[in-house]
Motif scaffolding. Structure first.
Motif, PDB file in Angstrom:
ATOM      1  N   TYR A  78       0.831  -1.205   0.000  1.00  9.44           N
ATOM      2  CA  TYR A  78       0.000   0.000   0.000  1.00  9.44           C
ATOM      3  C   TYR A  78       0.864   1.254   0.000  1.00  9.44           C
ATOM      4  N   GLN A 112      -9.715  -1.921  -3.025  1.00  8.43           N
ATOM      5  CA  GLN A 112     -10.859  -1.910  -3.937  1.00  8.43           C
ATOM      6  C   GLN A 112     -12.163  -1.960  -3.145  1.00  8.43           C
ATOM      7  N   SER A 141      -7.416   3.411  -0.225  1.00  9.69           N
ATOM      8  CA  SER A 141      -8.399   2.900  -1.187  1.00  9.69           C
ATOM      9  C   SER A 141      -8.284   3.625  -2.515  1.00  9.69           C
ATOM     10  N   GLU A 142      -8.882   3.050  -3.544  1.00 14.78           N
ATOM     11  CA  GLU A 142      -8.915   3.695  -4.859  1.00 14.78           C
ATOM     12  C   GLU A 142      -9.679   5.021  -4.801  1.00 14.78           C
ATOM     13  N   LYS A 175      -3.934  -0.771  -4.145  1.00 17.86           N
ATOM     14  CA  LYS A 175      -4.967   0.183  -3.768  1.00 17.86           C
ATOM     15  C   LYS A 175      -6.198  -0.611  -3.330  1.00 17.86           C
TER      16      LYS A 175
END
Length: 238
Positions: free
Chosen positions: A108, A116, A153-154, A114
């Motif tokens: 990360y 999802q 996160s994305e 990332k």
């Protein structure tokens, strides 16, 4: 399906609930499996890693499966065949999940991974927070792994939406006592907490503890018997 009026807290599973199953099995697990040997060679003497290995040793000592790989030798790298076996078996092992979290942290931080999420997750977080509801996570993945997934996160850093993280150190996800402990730590009555998971056995344990429940039915999830559970296909239904 409106949110019950007495609910103050959403407690969410991750795999199959907020996050596609394929992300776990096709991204996270292979990433850790491929790198665990190098990770242990570099960090195997660190006290926190040694604590994970101690838990894994205790688990290994209780194994009864005929096909279990040998774990001989005291150096950290000797644990690799057993760790690979646990990953391949999708074992909900506290020591394994903690070790995986440490490996994923590097992925990360480097941008290789990332977190999802299903498309409806962020809008739901925004909606629930605006309504004054608390959001917490209960996953077999370690607290560290949970924080990484939502923090990287994305959609960006979603940690500000989350007020609690719980893993198997609190207790197994299929035992009612785990949910009783979570309610106590959240300072909420069990009936004020709505637990969402894709696993009926987990919902059964939560319901036994007094929680309200919803069954997550998402693309890629294993087929389950819906029975009397209230199913949701997206968080738009809550």
């Amino acid at each position: 399906m409106p949110l019950p009026a007495d609910i103050t807290t959403l407690l969410l599973d991750i795999e199959g609930t907020t996050t596609p199953v394929d992300f776990v099995f096709k991204v996270l697990f292979p990433y850790a499996r491929d790198r665990v040997a190098d990770f242990l060679a570099t960090y195997g003497t660190d006290p926190e890693v040694q604590a994970d290995l101690k838990l894994l040793r205790q688990e290994y000592a209780q194994e009864t499966a005929a096909e279990i790989p040998d774990w001989t030798g005291e150096d950290a790298i000797a644990a690799v065949p057993y760790i690979h076996w646990l990953i391949d078996s999708d074992r909900k092992s506290t020591g394994l999940k903690s070790l995986q979290g440490k490996i994923w942290q590097q992925g990360y931080a480097s941008g290789e991974i990332k977190g999802q999420l299903f498309a409806d997750v962020v809008p739901a977080f925004q909606r629930w927070q605006a309504a004054g509801l608390a959001i917490a996570i209960f996953s077999s993945g370690s607290v560290q792994a949970q924080q990484l997934l939502f923090g990287y996160s994305e959609a960006g850093d979603l940690s500000t939406y989350l007020s609690g993280y719980f893993d198997t150190r609190t207790g197994p996800k299929r035992e009612a006592t785990s949910y009783t402990a979570i309610a106590a730590q959240l300072g909420q009555a069990p009936e004020q907490i709505l637990f969402v998971s894709d696993i009926p056995a987990e919902l059964g344990a939560a319901a036994e503890a007094g929680f309200q429940t919803r069954l997550s039915v998402r693309p890629g999830n294993a087929s389950v018997e819906i029975g009397d559970w209230l199913p949701i296909h997206t968080f738009d239904a809550i």
